[in-house]
Structure formats: structure tokens, C-alpha cells
Motif scaffolding. Sequence first.
Motif, mmCIF file in Angstrom:
data_model
loop_
_atom_site.group_PDB
_atom_site.id
_atom_site.type_symbol
_atom_site.label_atom_id
_atom_site.label_comp_id
_atom_site.label_asym_id
_atom_site.label_seq_id
_atom_site.Cartn_x
_atom_site.Cartn_y
_atom_site.Cartn_z
ATOM 1 N N LYS A 75 -9.638 4.011 -13.814
ATOM 2 C CA LYS A 75 -11.230 3.818 -13.841
ATOM 3 C C LYS A 75 -11.622 2.834 -12.446
ATOM 4 O O LYS A 75 -12.483 3.096 -11.895
ATOM 5 C CB LYS A 75 -11.710 3.256 -15.089
ATOM 6 N N ASP A 76 -10.997 1.870 -12.183
ATOM 7 C CA ASP A 76 -11.375 0.928 -11.175
ATOM 8 C C ASP A 76 -9.996 0.865 -10.134
ATOM 9 O O ASP A 76 -9.172 -0.005 -10.553
ATOM 10 C CB ASP A 76 -11.794 -0.239 -11.722
ATOM 11 N N THR A 77 -9.791 1.376 -9.107
ATOM 12 C CA THR A 77 -8.720 1.143 -8.195
ATOM 13 C C THR A 77 -8.716 0.074 -7.199
ATOM 14 O O THR A 77 -8.178 -0.214 -6.449
ATOM 15 C CB THR A 77 -8.606 2.565 -7.575
ATOM 16 N N SER B 9 -6.887 -3.337 -3.253
ATOM 17 C CA SER B 9 -6.598 -4.676 -2.624
ATOM 18 C C SER B 9 -5.162 -5.208 -2.373
ATOM 19 O O SER B 9 -4.580 -5.671 -1.348
ATOM 20 C CB SER B 9 -7.316 -5.745 -3.277
ATOM 21 N N PHE B 10 -4.188 -4.510 -3.536
ATOM 22 C CA PHE B 10 -2.951 -5.317 -3.381
ATOM 23 C C PHE B 10 -2.100 -4.292 -2.280
ATOM 24 O O PHE B 10 -1.198 -4.889 -1.695
ATOM 25 C CB PHE B 10 -2.316 -4.697 -4.841
ATOM 26 N N LEU C 285 2.648 -7.176 4.700
ATOM 27 C CA LEU C 285 3.897 -7.858 4.477
ATOM 28 C C LEU C 285 5.123 -7.101 4.830
ATOM 29 O O LEU C 285 5.989 -7.730 5.286
ATOM 30 C CB LEU C 285 4.034 -8.192 3.082
ATOM 31 N N ILE C 286 4.809 -5.773 4.952
ATOM 32 C CA ILE C 286 6.045 -4.886 5.473
ATOM 33 C C ILE C 286 5.987 -4.577 6.728
ATOM 34 O O ILE C 286 6.583 -3.648 7.260
ATOM 35 C CB ILE C 286 6.184 -3.706 4.666
ATOM 36 N N GLU D 255 -0.333 7.218 -0.781
ATOM 37 C CA GLU D 255 -0.339 6.532 0.406
ATOM 38 C C GLU D 255 0.786 5.306 0.632
ATOM 39 O O GLU D 255 1.417 5.129 1.631
ATOM 40 C CB GLU D 255 -2.034 5.925 0.565
ATOM 41 N N ILE D 256 0.864 4.711 -0.322
ATOM 42 C CA ILE D 256 1.974 3.620 -0.472
ATOM 43 C C ILE D 256 3.511 4.243 0.023
ATOM 44 O O ILE D 256 3.916 3.793 0.965
ATOM 45 C CB ILE D 256 2.070 2.955 -1.757
#
Length: 482
Positions: free
Chosen positions: A3-5, A10-11, A18-19, A70-71
Motif C-alpha cells: 500500500k505504501d512503498t 527510502s531504504f 552503501l554498495i 530494481e534491487i
Amino acid sequence: IEKDTTILQSFFDKFNVLIEDRGEDKAVFRFKTTLARAIMKKMNMLLRRNYFVTKSATSSRKSAYDLFLEIARTLRRKMWKDIVRRISFNENSCCNSAPSYALLLASEMLSFWGYFFHRVDNSDPLDEELRSTYKDDVVKVFELVSSSYHEFSATLDNFNSLKYFLASMTACSQYLMFCIPPHAVIETIMDIMKISFLVKRDSPLLEAALCSLIKDAQLDHMEFITTHALKSSEEPAYATKIFLLLITVVKSQEQIKHLASRSETFLAIMMGLVRSKCDTPSEEAANVALFSKAAAALISRKELLLLSGREIAMILCEMSQFLFIGGRGKELDASDDFIIFKSCCSVISAMVAHYPKQLYGCPPPLFNLLLVLLTHLLNTTPKTGLVPKALEYARVCELLVPHKDVFRKHVVGLVLRYIQALNEAMTPTVKAKLMPSIYALLDMCSEFETKQINSMIDVPSKALFAPVFQSYQKYYQYHGQS
């Protein structure tokens, strides 16, 4: 999340930073791979639970489906080359560090795409390109692993990561076979399993991997597996383990028919396993435990091999030496001692359940083994496993009660051995723990056997045995409806 990504987006943005490539420092690479693997592992869990298998409704904001893909794509784009370099055991490479971390992350990444292509309805025009890329990645890593598994087996961390890779890939075995020829996968897994046996390391992950392949194996694959195992008859523990996995997993008529044609040969290898010399008591106990598991499994599947009375007697006679007082000149610790005792009881239980008529024809080997077990039990103390052993023995005795018409005359010897132990100052603890077993044995005796027992013991023995028999009559014997 669906419902809310916003939080997920943000994560992902922070994770993306970081990567970023920060050189080839081993500590930095370990940090990145540990974090990336944790994320991919969670994504794999969601995918396997069908958490996201279709795209969400059209929206200006990216869906969880889009973000997860995407990740996965970003991880491959930014880390894949470094992962492959570190998995490779190239002596000239300065990147030959942390191969276990690299292989564990590769396992999660490739497993994700394997499950994705297997479960998701792929209507995206990029699917074909993704499939081709995925196949190339699997082939590359598998080639590195299959050509370097001896180097991986040199250290425990690397070897464990290798086993995890194979297990995670075979969890979606159908898609793995799309990328790698089945025989190559099977041969690699079985070769590494053999190394595991040689270095005395358990390999449940490799066993799970092989079981996944056996489940969907065609006849030629089954032929390859059994032939590979039988070629290793000089390593009976390894061959017996493969046979146990086959017995446990095979289901189709074609598989059963093929394995049935090899079962007699595998049985001979199993017997060789318990006859082979061992360096340590623990190794001997492990061999006995493996033998009992395979024997109990084979006994329960008559469609693979219908044992004759002669074969039943041979197995019972072979087991009689396992716990004979004095053993084989080796001192067993309490845990190994219990493993062997329980293994003997489990095989007897399987025989009583599946081959009672064959046992009717060979009661001497059966009751000789029961006598050996009882004698061993009488010499056991609470510190050396009296309670669990007594429970195992009681279960076996209770299984014999429905067959008392055939076995009652052979029970007399067991009861006399117990009475002899009473004369030898049996401790109250041993006496109490043996009560269920003795009650079951007495329940098999008719009036004739009871009189026979009384006629064969002296007056002091009668005085010691009388309270036991009276207790049996009061608390255990069935007297009919009042």
C-alpha cells in the motif's frame, strides 16, 4: 509495503549508496556482502511465499514488485564482477579473499532469479534478455565451483558456503537444469558429498540438494546416480548414504523399478559397512546408525526388495555383535553407546512391523539379539543412558506381544536372564526401569511357560521373582471385564 512503498524506496536509496564500489578492501567487501545477502535472503523468502508474483496496479509511485526487481538488478550491476573474481581461486588474482562471502551472496542472487523465472508470469519484453543473463551467470559460477571444489573444501567456511550454494540452487531444480546439464550437476554434488564423507563432515545441505534432484530425476539420471554410488563401494558409508536418500525420495514407478534392480547390491554394501574396521568408536557408532536407518527404510519399502527369512536372519546375526558385552575391544562413550543400542531396536521394530512372518521362521537370531540387548541393559547405569535405553527396549517388547502365540516359548530365556540378574543384586533403579519390558515379556507367556520358568529356578530366585510376578498380575495383566 504494497500500500505504501515510501519506506521501501527510502531504504533502497540508502542501500544503493552503501554498495557503491569502494575498492577491493576485504573488510569493506564483507560488510557489503553481508548486508546485501540479508536483503536478498528476505526477498527470496517473500518470493517463495508468493508475496509478490504480479505487478501492482498502475500508479505514479513504484510498486514493491518494481522495487524488488530494481534491487536485484542493481546488486548484479554493481557487485557481480567482484563476486565472480573472489569466487575464483586464481593464484595471480589479488582479489582472492573472502570467497565464502562472495559465494553466499551469489547463492541468494541466483536463487532469487531462479524462483522469479519459475513462479512469475513473465510478460516483460526484457524477460528473454534477463533469462539469458541469468543462465550465463549460473554457468559461470557453477564452472568456477565445479573446477575448484577441492580448494573450497580446504577450509570449513568455504566448504560450508559451497554446500549452501548447491542446496539453494537445487531448491529450484527445474530451472537449474535449464542452465546446467543434469549429469554435471549430479556428478558435482555427489563428488562433494564423497569428500564430505572422507573428511568426516556431515552434509545435510548436500543431501537436501541431491534429494531435490532425485525427486524429478528421469531414468537416465537415476542410472547415473546409482552407478556413481556403486563405483564407490570401497567407501561403504558414502554408498549406503546415497542408497538411503534414494529409498527415501523415489516415488515414480520408473524410479522404483530401477532402484529395485540395484537394491540387492546396495544391501551387500550395507552389510560391508558394519563389518568394516573403524579407527574410532564414534566412527563405528556412526556406521551402525547409518546402517540401521538404511535397513529400516529398506524394510519398510517391500516394493524395492522383498527380504527373505535368510536375509532377515543374516541382518539380526550381524547386529548381535554390536553391543555384545566387551564389544569389539573398544570403549564407547555414553552417547555412542546409546546410538548403537537405539539403532538395533529400530531395526527390530521395523522387522516386526513389516516382516513378522519371516521372523516366525527365524526366532533364534531375533531372541539372541534381544538377549544381547537385555544383558547390555542390565549392565547400564543411569549415568550411561539407562532410562532412554530401557524405553527403547520396552517398545520392542511391546511390539512382540501381538505375536505371542509364535514367540512365547522363546521369551523364557529372556525372563530367566532377568531372574539371574535379580540374584546378582540388581539395583532398585535398574529394576524399576526394566519393569515395562518384563511386564510385556510376561504377558507373552502362557500358563505353560510360567510353570516352565518356575521349574527352572531355585528357591532363592523364586523368592526374588515372586514380587515381580505379583506386581505384573496386579498392574499389567488383563483379567477381562469385571
